[in-house]
Scaffold this active site. Structure first.
Site, PDB file in Angstrom:
ATOM      1  NE  ARG A 188      15.928  -4.783   2.927  1.00  0.00           N
ATOM      2  CZ  ARG A 188      16.381  -3.748   2.207  1.00  0.00           C
ATOM      3  NH1 ARG A 188      15.826  -2.560   2.344  1.00  0.00           N
ATOM      4  NH2 ARG A 188      17.368  -3.906   1.350  1.00  0.00           N
ATOM      5  CD  GLU A 247      -3.106  -0.244  -0.112  1.00  0.00           C
ATOM      6  OE1 GLU A 247      -3.347   0.974  -0.144  1.00  0.00           O
ATOM      7  OE2 GLU A 247      -3.550  -1.041  -0.962  1.00  0.00           O
ATOM      8  CG  HIS A 282       5.687   0.192  -3.288  1.00  0.00           C
ATOM      9  ND1 HIS A 282       5.708  -1.001  -2.625  1.00  0.00           N
ATOM     10  CD2 HIS A 282       6.977   0.611  -3.346  1.00  0.00           C
ATOM     11  CE1 HIS A 282       6.956  -1.312  -2.296  1.00  0.00           C
ATOM     12  NE2 HIS A 282       7.749  -0.352  -2.715  1.00  0.00           N
ATOM     13  N   GLY A 337       8.664   8.215  -1.160  1.00  0.00           N
ATOM     14  CA  GLY A 337       7.980   8.092   0.122  1.00  0.00           C
ATOM     15  C   GLY A 337       8.784   8.713   1.260  1.00  0.00           C
ATOM     16  CD  GLN A 338       9.214  12.312   5.329  1.00  0.00           C
ATOM     17  OE1 GLN A 338       9.359  12.922   4.272  1.00  0.00           O
ATOM     18  NE2 GLN A 338      10.002  12.513   6.373  1.00  0.00           N
TER      19      GLN A 338
HETATM   20  P1  AMP Z   1      11.214   0.617  -2.523  1.00  0.00           P
HETATM   21  O1  AMP Z   1      10.483  -0.326  -3.416  1.00  0.00           O
HETATM   22  O2  AMP Z   1      11.340   0.131  -1.117  1.00  0.00           O
HETATM   23  O3  AMP Z   1      12.500   1.116  -3.117  1.00  0.00           O
HETATM   24  O4  AMP Z   1      10.279   1.894  -2.409  1.00  0.00           O
HETATM   25  C1  AMP Z   1       9.873   2.610  -3.542  1.00  0.00           C
HETATM   26  C2  AMP Z   1       9.272   3.925  -3.105  1.00  0.00           C
HETATM   27  O5  AMP Z   1       8.156   3.673  -2.258  1.00  0.00           O
HETATM   28  C3  AMP Z   1      10.258   4.784  -2.303  1.00  0.00           C
HETATM   29  O6  AMP Z   1      10.123   6.143  -2.679  1.00  0.00           O
HETATM   30  C4  AMP Z   1       9.825   4.545  -0.897  1.00  0.00           C
HETATM   31  O7  AMP Z   1      10.130   5.616  -0.020  1.00  0.00           O
HETATM   32  C5  AMP Z   1       8.316   4.414  -1.058  1.00  0.00           C
HETATM   33  N1  AMP Z   1       7.740   3.694   0.074  1.00  0.00           N
HETATM   34  C6  AMP Z   1       8.152   2.494   0.574  1.00  0.00           C
HETATM   35  N2  AMP Z   1       7.413   2.180   1.667  1.00  0.00           N
HETATM   36  C7  AMP Z   1       6.534   3.194   1.852  1.00  0.00           C
HETATM   37  C8  AMP Z   1       5.521   3.457   2.813  1.00  0.00           C
HETATM   38  N3  AMP Z   1       5.247   2.603   3.806  1.00  0.00           N
HETATM   39  N4  AMP Z   1       4.802   4.596   2.684  1.00  0.00           N
HETATM   40  C9  AMP Z   1       5.067   5.470   1.684  1.00  0.00           C
HETATM   41  N5  AMP Z   1       6.007   5.268   0.750  1.00  0.00           N
HETATM   42  C10 AMP Z   1       6.739   4.160   0.826  1.00  0.00           C
END
Ligand code: AMP
Length: 279
Positions: free
Chosen positions: A184, A32, A34, A144-145
């Site tokens: 993760r 959610e 993403h 994402g923050q």
């Molecule tokens: P990742 O697939 O972990 O590289 O994340 C891709 C994007 O999704 C990055 O900009 C993350 O900061 C964002 N993201 C990951 N988890 C969350 C979350 N729980 N809430 C908001 N954005 C997220």
């Protein structure tokens, strides 16, 4: 929805996209968090591109690149439902061909916090994001923050290198118990998942103390540490109370502050943060 798995194929698809393009870079195994970025991009742009690429360059040699969870079929189903126009899923050999030798190194902000514990991590992130921006040519890109430092590093890079796009940062999406959603989290057992709520609980404690007038960063850190140490499975990597743009550690909180932390729960390393800002 079109799916491109080579840069050449994507470029042909990109040529046909008319209007503003919103871009959400991800490493897949979508949740959610993403999807909230995809929805915001959907609202604010004519077309949206999502990339799925587990970027080897941002993983250290002892890190989980090989084990990182992947589920392309499920990801594509979710993105189809969210109305993504194009999914770009390049192969590693296409992104990093033999003789690849150009890297983006953001100094200062990238050296602190995660950068100090994970040498080379942000060099890998900045490089892949720069490459993706050059390929996707978005008008807006969404982050994402949850990965607060990553957002700061990307903003710095975009500004320093005069990249012609807007960077937007969306709030962290959490489970009902406060655990920040993360690909993760799949590594956590059900007991560990419960323990992992300590990150959010400690951030809430910091916020409460600050709202009651506490400005001493060390005091917040001590109180957070005490709370986290009550959780048997939790081991603190760092707790930082920093200026949100420069990420320099603060002794006294006078304006806003970014409280961020990395905690190991069993073998899984988790990060989270909260922004303290006067409304
Ligand atoms: P990742 O697939 O972990 O590289 O994340 C891709 C994007 O999704 C990055 O900009 C993350 O900061 C964002 N993201 C990951 N988890 C969350 C979350 N729980 N809430 C908001 N954005 C997220």
């Amino acid at each position: 929805m079109e799916v491109s798995s080579t840069i050449a194929e994507f470029r042909r698809t990109r040529e046909k996209l008319v209007g503003s393009v919103g871009f959400v870079p991800t490493m897949g195994y979508l949740h959610e968090g993403h999807l909230s970025l995809v929805r915001q991009a959907r609202r604010e742009n004519d077309r949206i591109v999502v990339s799925i690429f587990v970027n080897p360059a941002q993983f250290g040699p002892q890190e989980d690149f090989a084990q990182y969870p992947r589920d392309t079929k499920q990801d594509l189903n979710l993105l189809e439902k969210e109305g993504a126009d194009v999914v770009f899923m390049p192969l590693v050999k296409d992104m990093y061909p033999t003789h690849f030798s150009t890297w983006v190194d953001v100094e200062g902000v990238a050296a602190r916090l995660e950068g100090a514990v994970r040498p080379g991590h942000f060099r890998g992130v900045a490089t892949v994001v720069a490459k993706l921006f050059n390929i996707v040519k978005p008008y807006r890109a969404y982050f994402g923050q949850k990965d607060a430092q990553q957002a700061v590093v990307i903003r710095r890079m975009v500004s320093d290198l005069n990249m012609d796009l807007k960077v937007l940062v969306a709030p962290t999406v959490r489970e009902l118990n406060g655990l920040a959603m993360s690909s993760r989290n799949i590594y956590l057992s059900s007991t560990e998942r419960q323990s992992a709520t300590i990150l959010w609980r400690s951030l809430c404690l910091a916020k409460q103390l600050w709202e009651r007038g506490e400005q001493d960063a060390e005091h917040l850190r001590v109180e957070m540490t005490k709370l986290i140490q009550k959780e048997r499975l939790a081991h603190i990597d760092y707790i930082s109370i920093a200026e949100p743009e420069t990420l320099e550690e603060l002794a006294k909180i006078e304006g806003s502050a970014l409280v961020s932390l990395a905690v190991r729960i069993g073998k899984t390393r988790l990060i989270d943060n909260i922004l303290l800002e006067e409304s």
